[in-house]
Design a protein around this motif. Structure first.
Motif, PDB file in Angstrom:
ATOM      1  N   ARG A 321     -17.461   6.468  38.726  1.00  0.00           N
ATOM      2  CA  ARG A 321     -18.712   6.375  39.562  1.00  0.00           C
ATOM      3  C   ARG A 321     -18.498   5.326  40.767  1.00  0.00           C
ATOM      4  NH1 ARG A 321     -22.545   3.022  35.132  1.00  0.00           N
ATOM      5  NH2 ARG A 321     -21.736   4.837  34.039  1.00  0.00           N
ATOM      6  N   THR A 322     -19.528   5.153  41.510  1.00  0.00           N
ATOM      7  CA  THR A 322     -19.270   4.250  42.478  1.00  0.00           C
ATOM      8  C   THR A 322     -20.058   3.117  42.313  1.00  0.00           C
ATOM      9  OG1 THR A 322     -19.515   6.106  44.197  1.00  0.00           O
ATOM     10  CG2 THR A 322     -19.738   4.271  45.174  1.00  0.00           C
ATOM     11  N   VAL A 346     -27.486  -4.889  39.029  1.00  0.00           N
ATOM     12  CA  VAL A 346     -26.940  -4.663  37.784  1.00  0.00           C
ATOM     13  C   VAL A 346     -27.808  -3.341  37.000  1.00  0.00           C
ATOM     14  CG1 VAL A 346     -26.901  -5.566  35.258  1.00  0.00           C
ATOM     15  CG2 VAL A 346     -26.071  -6.873  37.047  1.00  0.00           C
ATOM     16  N   LEU A 347     -29.002  -3.241  37.066  1.00  0.00           N
ATOM     17  CA  LEU A 347     -29.968  -2.182  36.671  1.00  0.00           C
ATOM     18  C   LEU A 347     -29.701  -0.969  36.930  1.00  0.00           C
ATOM     19  CD1 LEU A 347     -33.341  -4.175  35.770  1.00  0.00           C
ATOM     20  CD2 LEU A 347     -31.400  -3.663  34.348  1.00  0.00           C
ATOM     21  N   ASN A 348     -29.493  -1.031  38.638  1.00  0.00           N
ATOM     22  CA  ASN A 348     -28.949   0.223  39.408  1.00  0.00           C
ATOM     23  C   ASN A 348     -27.708   0.754  39.072  1.00  0.00           C
ATOM     24  OD1 ASN A 348     -31.403  -0.186  40.767  1.00  0.00           O
ATOM     25  ND2 ASN A 348     -30.400  -1.038  42.453  1.00  0.00           N
ATOM     26  N   THR A 349     -26.839   0.013  38.465  1.00  0.00           N
ATOM     27  CA  THR A 349     -25.527   0.343  38.067  1.00  0.00           C
ATOM     28  C   THR A 349     -25.403   0.748  36.801  1.00  0.00           C
ATOM     29  OG1 THR A 349     -24.769  -1.272  39.840  1.00  0.00           O
ATOM     30  CG2 THR A 349     -22.951  -0.499  38.321  1.00  0.00           C
ATOM     31  N   PHE A 350     -25.830   0.310  35.845  1.00  0.00           N
ATOM     32  CA  PHE A 350     -25.694   0.624  34.529  1.00  0.00           C
ATOM     33  C   PHE A 350     -26.975   1.081  33.707  1.00  0.00           C
ATOM     34  CE2 PHE A 350     -22.959  -3.199  35.634  1.00  0.00           C
ATOM     35  CZ  PHE A 350     -22.111  -2.733  35.587  1.00  0.00           C
ATOM     36  N   MET A 607     -13.164 -13.730  39.884  1.00  0.00           N
ATOM     37  CA  MET A 607     -13.277 -12.271  40.354  1.00  0.00           C
ATOM     38  C   MET A 607     -12.490 -11.418  39.480  1.00  0.00           C
ATOM     39  SD  MET A 607     -13.002 -12.685  44.415  1.00  0.00           S
ATOM     40  CE  MET A 607     -12.530 -11.051  44.973  1.00  0.00           C
ATOM     41  N   THR A 608     -12.063 -12.013  38.403  1.00  0.00           N
ATOM     42  CA  THR A 608     -11.189 -11.096  37.490  1.00  0.00           C
ATOM     43  C   THR A 608     -11.651 -11.273  36.093  1.00  0.00           C
ATOM     44  OG1 THR A 608      -9.471 -13.035  37.141  1.00  0.00           O
ATOM     45  CG2 THR A 608      -8.836 -11.270  38.715  1.00  0.00           C
ATOM     46  N   ARG A 609     -13.029 -11.389  36.010  1.00  0.00           N
ATOM     47  CA  ARG A 609     -13.796 -11.634  34.548  1.00  0.00           C
ATOM     48  C   ARG A 609     -14.188 -10.164  34.431  1.00  0.00           C
ATOM     49  NH1 ARG A 609     -10.877 -14.155  32.422  1.00  0.00           N
ATOM     50  NH2 ARG A 609      -9.765 -14.018  34.265  1.00  0.00           N
ATOM     51  N   ALA A 610     -14.623  -9.337  35.475  1.00  0.00           N
ATOM     52  CA  ALA A 610     -15.723  -8.258  34.995  1.00  0.00           C
ATOM     53  C   ALA A 610     -14.876  -6.979  34.895  1.00  0.00           C
ATOM     54  CB  ALA A 610     -16.535  -8.104  36.281  1.00  0.00           C
ATOM     55  N   LYS A 611     -15.244  -6.314  33.999  1.00  0.00           N
ATOM     56  CA  LYS A 611     -14.907  -4.742  33.742  1.00  0.00           C
ATOM     57  C   LYS A 611     -15.296  -3.850  35.047  1.00  0.00           C
ATOM     58  CE  LYS A 611     -15.087  -2.906  29.781  1.00  0.00           C
ATOM     59  NZ  LYS A 611     -13.664  -2.883  29.626  1.00  0.00           N
ATOM     60  N   ALA A 612     -16.337  -3.861  35.401  1.00  0.00           N
ATOM     61  CA  ALA A 612     -17.060  -2.852  36.259  1.00  0.00           C
ATOM     62  C   ALA A 612     -17.619  -3.589  37.504  1.00  0.00           C
ATOM     63  CB  ALA A 612     -18.112  -2.233  35.534  1.00  0.00           C
ATOM     64  N   LEU A 634     -12.366  -3.574  53.192  1.00  0.00           N
ATOM     65  CA  LEU A 634     -11.647  -3.929  51.973  1.00  0.00           C
ATOM     66  C   LEU A 634     -12.151  -3.183  50.959  1.00  0.00           C
ATOM     67  CD1 LEU A 634     -10.526  -7.549  52.580  1.00  0.00           C
ATOM     68  CD2 LEU A 634      -8.959  -5.607  52.628  1.00  0.00           C
ATOM     69  N   GLY A 635     -13.512  -2.754  51.231  1.00  0.00           N
ATOM     70  CA  GLY A 635     -14.255  -2.218  50.033  1.00  0.00           C
ATOM     71  C   GLY A 635     -15.435  -2.713  49.627  1.00  0.00           C
ATOM     72  N   TRP A 636     -15.859  -3.733  50.128  1.00  0.00           N
ATOM     73  CA  TRP A 636     -16.955  -4.690  49.910  1.00  0.00           C
ATOM     74  C   TRP A 636     -18.271  -3.848  50.436  1.00  0.00           C
ATOM     75  CZ3 TRP A 636     -17.429  -8.357  46.316  1.00  0.00           C
ATOM     76  CH2 TRP A 636     -16.123  -8.991  46.047  1.00  0.00           C
ATOM     77  N   ASN A 637     -19.402  -3.970  49.926  1.00  0.00           N
ATOM     78  CA  ASN A 637     -20.561  -3.507  50.348  1.00  0.00           C
ATOM     79  C   ASN A 637     -21.180  -4.846  50.654  1.00  0.00           C
ATOM     80  OD1 ASN A 637     -23.021  -1.824  50.847  1.00  0.00           O
ATOM     81  ND2 ASN A 637     -23.882  -2.897  48.866  1.00  0.00           N
TER      82      ASN A 637
END
Length: 642
Positions: A321-322, A346-350, A607-612, A634-637
């Motif tokens: 997913r994006t 977060v609510l929009n993503t999961f 920056m390396t804690r999150a899975k998603a 670089l890929g940031w929104n």
């Protein structure tokens, strides 16, 4: 024992299959090669690569094949994570129990140095050991100083911590000669003659022993031919010195392996350069792939990595997913809106099922600065994570998981004491339990618990009574709980302490002090509830909500999140602003400053804690249009709050 004697120990494919079966895991080729490797070598393992799990697997195999009864495996770390993981993964197996017993040792640097070097050395020099604890010992020494000396030291902004040797034996953190220095040295000497030492002093006596007794390294390496060091990147200079002398790399007595990540070295002594490290050694084995997150997060985190190796990610449930890894740019007067924006993202993503499934990992808001010492000046805003949520409390303790009765507090204290060797852990648990007992006996909240429960009990008493209570606590630490008769010995001391408050045991106290046979589980440990601040974001339109947990970057090291927001904070300068060029993948050509090295490593950990999902919150005046374009590439929104 010479290394040649270890040549008979080989880790084979059948051993890998066995350990996979008992741990319920499968190791790929790179990880199998690390488990099989029994040479002196370092393992540079990136976040989420499962390095501690690999170490546990290797230890399990070695314990199964270990042929010697009077020499063992030594595992050192800065916390008891390795020991706890053995208990968690292998606690119900014979191998797990074998690893935790003689002749093996798994514990902290401090407990190893105390047990195997400093205590034997001190005893051989005519000392006996009564107590090892920095806080209690320094406070006791401070109280023995002449009143005029204490008054003078306080005017010079010194406190009880000065009553301990500093940097070397016989040296203190006071450069002036005269009566003040002599008085401090005198109370330290008398205290040590009575068998009382601080943790720092025990490390210094470890140093002295290794410098003065040339046979110590041979003795130690005969006793422990295998040395494993977990989280080796956090090793400080004094610990490195101990390693080099006790486990000489040129010796043919022992094998040393270090497991860690040089990008995450964020714990060090005060005033010691955080970049100081001897890890990894040349020709180290590298685990580039993280099993925590995918390549999108890995690429963003690589911009702030200090190592030359690049990390790769692994596809997971969220890779198809994006997930919009977002930088929230906000006007400073809108800082409080940042948290709701993150909550909505977060609510929009999961979906709700995913939030429930990953509830244990959770969604977190973190920053470098989290303790509020003063009101924030306008030019420093935002200074700490408290400037985004004013209800944040840096020392908040939840009470939902506290032990039910006094015996549980004591058992938790004994578990901590036995695992760490640090008496202060037992004292803290015992003090928390006693404060509840005192309040039950008084039938009011006579004492409020805070970050230092032992001091809270002592603070209103005379020096004479403080000394008596300290002796009572020390007697408590010497007892054990095998049956109800043993528990009665504890209760007798509790009654003495209650008497100091002019209190006696009532019916409610009897219930609280009841003996229970059942041992408390480590999973009930109140430590899980410490440092928890939760913000509930509620979306009125969808009627959905998500819990956001606040904390410092240091507090989340080693943890896995579902989503993480890293907010801008200030310490001498604004953190993210100072390293923005690195985040843009355009680092300055000048050499990396020590302060920025520290900032990069903290940012990397965060920056390396999150899975998603990872997000940053930065004041908009810190990020110009050119930087915004670089970050987008670089890929940031980029989302600008208004």
């Amino acid at each position: 024992m010479y290394i040649e004697k270890l040549n008979n120990i080989k880790i084979l494919d059948v051993d890998i299959s066995w350990v996979e079966s008992i741990m319920g895991l499968h190791f790929n080729k790179d990880r199998v090669n690390i488990i099989k490797n029994l040479n002196s070598i370092d393992i540079q393992a990136f976040p989420g690569s499962g390095k501690t799990t690999l170490l546990i697997a290797k230890l399990a195999i070695l314990a199964k094949k270990w042929p010697y009864s009077n020499s063992g495996i030594c595992v050192l770390s800065h916390t008891n994570v390795a020991r706890e993981e053995i208990e968690d993964r292998l606690g119900n197996t014979d191998i797990g129990n074998k690893l935790l017993l003689y002749p093996h040792f798994i514990g902290t640097f401090q407990s190893f140095c105390d047990k195997f070097i400093a205590i034997p050395w001190l005893r051989s020099n005519g000392y006996y050991i009564n107590m090892i604890d920095s806080e209690i010992i320094c406070e006791n020494r401070w109280n023995k100083l002449p009143y005029g000396t204490k008054f003078y030291l306080e005017k010079n902004f010194r406190n009880s911590k000065i009553c301990s040797y500093f940097n070397s034996i016989g040296n203190i953190d006071w450069t002036k000669n005269g009566n003040t220095k002599n008085n401090i040295l005198d109370v330290i000497d008398k205290s040590q003659r009575n068998g009382n030492f601080t943790f720092q002093e025990m490390m210094l006596y470890t140093q002295q022993a290794l410098n003065n007794y040339e046979l110590f390294p041979n003795i130690i390496q005969n006793r422990f031919p295998f040395l494993f060091i977990d989280e080796i990147q956090d090793t400080n200079s004094l610990q490195w010195e101990m390693i080099h002398k006790a486990f000489d790399k040129n010796s043919n007595f022992s094998i040393r392996q270090g497991f860690g990540d040089c990008n995450q070295a964020i714990f060090n002594y005060v005033n010691e350069p955080i970049g100081l490290s001897e890890f990894p050694r040349e020709n180290s084995l590298v685990l580039n792939d993280s099993l925590r997150f995918d390549s999108k997060i890995a690429q963003l985190a690589n911009t702030v990595a200090v190592s030359t190796e690049n990390m790769s990610g692994t596809p997971n449930d969220f890779s198809d997913r994006t997930c919009q890894h977002t930088i929230l740019l906000f006007p400073k007067e809108k800082a409080s809106n940042v948290i709701n924006e993150f909550g909505q993202l977060v609510l929009n993503t999961f979906n709700d099922n995913e939030l429930i499934k990953y509830k244990k990992s959770g969604c977190h808001v973190v920053g470098m600065v989290h303790i509020k010492k003063e009101e924030t000046k306008e030019k420093h805003f935002p200074k700490g994570i408290y400037d985004y949520w004013t209800m944040y409390e840096s020392n908040r303790i939840l009470k939902s998981k506290r032990p039910e009765c006094m015996i549980d507090y004591i058992r938790l204290g004994l578990i901590d004491f036995n695992q760490s060797g640090e008496l202060n852990n037992f004292i803290n648990w015992c003090s928390k339990g006693l404060i509840r007992l005192i309040n039950i006996a008084a039938d009011i909240n006579l004492i409020k618990i805070n970050r230092d429960p032992f001091y809270t009990i002592l603070k209103d008493f005379s020096e004479e009574k403080k000394t008596l209570i300290r002796k009572d606590f020390y007697q408590l630490s010497k007892l054990e709980i095998k049956d109800s008769d043993d528990w009665e010995k504890y209760i007798a001391i509790f009654i003495k302490i209650l008497n100091y408050f002019d209190l006696t045991i009532n019916k409610k106290c009897n219930v609280y002090l009841e003996f229970k046979n059942k041992e408390i589980s480590n999973n009930q440990n109140e430590k899980e509830a410490i440092m928890s601040n939760n913000y509930l974001y509620y979306d009125k339109n969808s009627k959905r909500s998500v819990n956001l947990e606040f904390g410092s970057i240091h507090s989340v090291k080693g943890r896995t999140h579902l989503a993480t927001l890293i907010v801008e904070t200030y310490n001498k300068s604004h953190n993210i602003k100072s390293i923005l060029k690195y985040l843009c993948a355009t680092p300055p050509k000048s050499s990396l400053k020590e302060t920025n090295m520290s900032r990069l490593k903290c940012q990397y950990v965060a920056m390396t804690r999150a899975k998603a999902l990872i997000c940053l919150a930065i004041p908009i005046d810190e990020v110009n249009k050119k930087s915004q374009d670089l970050l987008k590439n670089l890929g940031w929104n980029i989302k600008i709050l208004s």
